[in-house]
Design a protein around this motif. Structure first.
Motif, PDB file in Angstrom:
ATOM      1  N   PHE A 100       0.858  -1.186   0.000  1.00 45.73           N
ATOM      2  CA  PHE A 100       0.000   0.000   0.000  1.00 45.73           C
ATOM      3  C   PHE A 100       0.890   1.230   0.000  1.00 45.73           C
ATOM      4  O   PHE A 100       1.594   1.494   0.976  1.00 45.73           O
ATOM      5  CB  PHE A 100      -0.904   0.001   1.230  1.00 45.73           C
ATOM      6  N   LEU A 103       0.733   3.936   2.854  1.00 42.82           N
ATOM      7  CA  LEU A 103       1.045   3.580   4.240  1.00 42.82           C
ATOM      8  C   LEU A 103       2.543   3.345   4.406  1.00 42.82           C
ATOM      9  O   LEU A 103       3.222   2.916   3.481  1.00 42.82           O
ATOM     10  CB  LEU A 103       0.306   2.303   4.651  1.00 42.82           C
ATOM     11  N   GLU A 107       3.346  -0.070   8.772  1.00 38.84           N
ATOM     12  CA  GLU A 107       1.881  -0.149   8.717  1.00 38.84           C
ATOM     13  C   GLU A 107       1.431  -1.183   7.693  1.00 38.84           C
ATOM     14  O   GLU A 107       0.430  -1.877   7.874  1.00 38.84           O
ATOM     15  CB  GLU A 107       1.293   1.217   8.370  1.00 38.84           C
ATOM     16  N   PHE A 111      -0.691  -4.427   8.779  1.00 37.20           N
ATOM     17  CA  PHE A 111      -2.072  -4.228   8.308  1.00 37.20           C
ATOM     18  C   PHE A 111      -2.993  -5.399   8.642  1.00 37.20           C
ATOM     19  O   PHE A 111      -4.075  -5.223   9.204  1.00 37.20           O
ATOM     20  CB  PHE A 111      -2.058  -3.992   6.799  1.00 37.20           C
TER      21      PHE A 111
ATOM     22  N   ARG B  41     -10.405   6.539  10.112  1.00 38.30           N
ATOM     23  CA  ARG B  41      -9.184   7.259   9.721  1.00 38.30           C
ATOM     24  C   ARG B  41      -9.210   7.601   8.243  1.00 38.30           C
ATOM     25  O   ARG B  41      -8.793   8.670   7.824  1.00 38.30           O
ATOM     26  CB  ARG B  41      -7.955   6.402  10.041  1.00 38.30           C
ATOM     27  N   MET B 122      -4.246   1.619  -7.500  1.00 38.76           N
ATOM     28  CA  MET B 122      -4.297   0.508  -6.546  1.00 38.76           C
ATOM     29  C   MET B 122      -4.799  -0.758  -7.222  1.00 38.76           C
ATOM     30  O   MET B 122      -4.364  -1.860  -6.890  1.00 38.76           O
ATOM     31  CB  MET B 122      -5.209   0.854  -5.366  1.00 38.76           C
ATOM     32  N   GLN B 127      -3.037  -3.709  -5.363  1.00 41.35           N
ATOM     33  CA  GLN B 127      -3.223  -3.340  -3.950  1.00 41.35           C
ATOM     34  C   GLN B 127      -4.640  -3.640  -3.487  1.00 41.35           C
ATOM     35  O   GLN B 127      -4.868  -3.933  -2.310  1.00 41.35           O
ATOM     36  CB  GLN B 127      -2.936  -1.850  -3.747  1.00 41.35           C
ATOM     37  N   LEU B 134      -6.038  -9.359   3.124  1.00 41.60           N
ATOM     38  CA  LEU B 134      -5.694  -8.958   4.484  1.00 41.60           C
ATOM     39  C   LEU B 134      -6.960  -8.631   5.275  1.00 41.60           C
ATOM     40  O   LEU B 134      -7.002  -7.680   6.059  1.00 41.60           O
ATOM     41  CB  LEU B 134      -4.734  -7.766   4.445  1.00 41.60           C
ATOM     42  N   THR B 136      -9.750  -7.236   4.644  1.00 42.27           N
ATOM     43  CA  THR B 136     -10.323  -5.903   4.540  1.00 42.27           C
ATOM     44  C   THR B 136     -11.161  -5.813   3.275  1.00 42.27           C
ATOM     45  O   THR B 136     -10.667  -6.115   2.189  1.00 42.27           O
ATOM     46  CB  THR B 136      -9.211  -4.840   4.488  1.00 42.27           C
TER      47      THR B 136
END
Ligand SMILES: Nc1ncnc2c1ncn2[C@@H]1O[C@H](COP(=O)(O)OP(=O)(O)OP(=O)(O)O)[C@@H](O)[C@H]1O
Ligand SMILES: [Mg+2]
Lengths: 262, 258
Positions: A100, A103, A107, A111, B41, B122, B127, B134, B136
């Motif tokens: 990423f 980040l 991080e 993650f 965030r 991304m 990504q 991960l 998410t």
């Protein structure tokens, strides 16, 4: 085989996995079983569908047909949340790193811990530093952005991210490409350690046969969308399979056509 | 002749396909907007980028629009000595029409493009795939914060734009055209109804949704490296702008229709 005390625990099973993109067929029927504590290396020509195979198992690509079992459960018959739970035990290193870029390095590594287990930032950072150490990166890179690292360093951060949650299944897509010979050995040993110490099941894609011999319990060769050879690293030298022989010796003569004009 | 029909048919089907995919994407995105987990965030970052960082460009657009409105309406209205209506014309055009539409178009250029570029990059660098491995959900992590930021910040931006535009008009009217300040201000607010401002804010919220959704959709579905990301950026801005103009007409017809 007879001395083996416990029977192997099956983690992943593929049955007749096929994948095509439009009219282009990539996988034409892959059958595969991977057990706990077993390390499989997949070799095969560039564009033979190795990365596509991993992405199908991860649910990132939808196979055209065939079945995928994780822990004995057919993932296409599971509900969304069960499927997510099954897949979340896989740690993946992408071929291109896929860090990423918004980040910091630590991080990135932390993650999965923060998302999956809600680990507090401080603790997650410590684990991240530990994992960075394991891939040969010092604490000083932790607060850099991924774009400030060299290609080989990014690869290793990706590797640290993949193993950060100690996943039960590990996928490594070309973990040692672009690394120097010493780092290559470090990473190979790390993969072996993950499998032996943590009892993970691992699939590694690599073009580097030295690595393959070092890491693998089993080696599979993918050609024209199928696994045409499966065996251990001793068997590979003795094999009479002409495709495998041509591939491991990098010969231009043999059954695999080399499409270049003389 | 048959070939011609076939071509039309193919384009029509492709169009339906694309529209269907867009609506499906919108539906999935919205359904994630109300289900936890929420990544606050990321929300914070988007509110800052979409709201705060758009202020200069929106403010600049608004002040010059307000100023030019006064000049133009003065030329027209002075021909039949209706100068006293200028303040009303300025405030009504700003709040009902020009504030939301101009702010929407400016933000579409700024934010739509940057969302498409960021999410598109991304996508092509895997990504987004990495996010889902991960634990998410990319919709919740990437798209939901942007949609909320668009829907909440655009009305605030438009409110600011209204005020700045009216102020710009006031400056030109009093300093350049010699209007009496107190009378101009009084005329500004005499005929202004809450509904005029509110309708503009409703439009703004819809435009905020359109901009962030178009950007996300284009980025999320981009393929093929830098060129693909470039194409996604263009298509995000173009489709957001067109949708804004169409929805502006529809909303005006609905909100003020009798
Ligand atoms: N998203 C996609 N859309 C269309 N075609 C794809 C897509 N992903 C992969 N392919 C095609 O599938 C084939 C296999 O790709 P894959 O990335 O799995 O190769 P690979 O075996 O990993 O090769 P390498 O060793 O070079 O990484 C390629 O021919 C590629 O063009
Ligand atoms: Mg690959």
């Amino acid at each position: 085989m007879s001395q083996k005390i416990s029977s192997p625990i099956e983690k992943i099973r593929l049955e007749g996995l096929e994948k095509s993109f439009g009219t282009k067929t990539v996988l034409t029927g892959v059958d595969l079983v991977l057990n706990k504590g077993e390390s499989l290396v997949v070799i095969g020509g560039s564009g033979s569908g190795k990365s596509v195979l991993l992405k199908c198992i991860l649910g990132l690509l939808k196979p055209t047909s065939g079945k995928i079992f994780i822990d004995g459960k057919d993932i296409f018959s599971l509900s969304n949340s069960e499927k997510e739970a099954s897949i979340s035990q896989i740690g993946m290193l992408f071929q291109g790193g896929a860090l990423f870029d918004s980040l910091k390095v630590w991080e990135n590594v932390a993650f999965g811990l923060r998302q999956r287990f809600g680990t507090p930032a401080k603790e997650a950072r410590n684990i991240a530093l530990e994992k960075l150490n394991a891939v040969g990166l010092s604490e000083s890179v932790a607060d850099l952005m991924p774009s400030e690292l060299s290609g080989g360093m990014q690869k290793r951060v990706g590797l640290a991210r993949a193993i950060a949650t100690n996943p039960a299944i590990l996928f490594f897509d070309e973990p040692t490409t672009g690394l120097d010979p010493i780092m290559r050995t470090v990473i190979d040993s790390l993969i072996v350690k993950c499998v032996k110490d943590l009892g993970a099941a691992a699939i590694t894609i690599t073009h580097d046969l030295t690595s393959a011999y070092h890491i693998a319990d089993k080696i599979a060769m993918l050609y024209e969308g199928k696994i045409i050879w499966l065996g251990d690293s001793k068997g590979i030298e003795k094999s009479k399979n002409p495709y495998l022989n041509q591939f491991i010796h990098g010969s231009m003569e043999g059954p695999i056509p080399v499409n270049i004009k003389p | 002749m048959l070939n011609f029909l076939r071509t039309i048919g193919r384009y029509f089907l492709a169009f339906l396909n694309a529209t269907g995919a867009f609506f499906l994407f919108a539906f999935i995105s919205v359904s994630h907007c109300f289900r936890p987990p929420f990544y606050f965030r990321q929300w914070g970052r988007q509110f800052f980028e979409i709201g705060y960082l758009s202020l200069p460009v929106v403010g600049l657009t608004a002040i010059f629009t307000g100023m030019v409105l006064v000049l133009q309406s003065y030329t027209g209205f002075s021909r039949f000595s209706a100068e006293s209506s200028i303040a009303t014309v300025v405030v009504l055009s700003m709040t009902r029409e020009l504030g939301p539409v101009l702010a929407g178009l400016m933000v579409a250029g700024r934010i739509g493009a940057s969302i498409a570029a960021e999410i598109g990059t991304m996508r092509v660098t895997e990504q987004i795939d990495a996010l889902s491995t991960l634990s998410t959900n990319p919709f919740k992590y990437l798209i939901v914060p942007r949609l909320w930021a668009g829907v909440i910040m655009l009305p605030l931006l438009v409110l600011t734009a209204d005020a700045i535009g009216v102020f710009g008009g006031y400056l030109v009217a009093t300093y350049k055209l010699g209007f009496n300040a107190a009378i101009y201000i009084n005329q500004t607010f005499t005929y202004l109804k809450a509904e005029d401002v509110n309708s503009g804010l409703i439009k703004a919220a819809v435009f905020g949704f359109i901009i962030t959704l178009s950007g996300s959709y284009a980025g999320f579905n981009s393929k093929g490296g830098a060129q693909g990301v470039g194409a996604a950026t263009t298509s995000a801005v173009v489709s957001a702008s067109i949708l804004i103009l169409i929805c502006n007409y529809l909303l005006t017809a609905i909100l003020f229709g009798t």
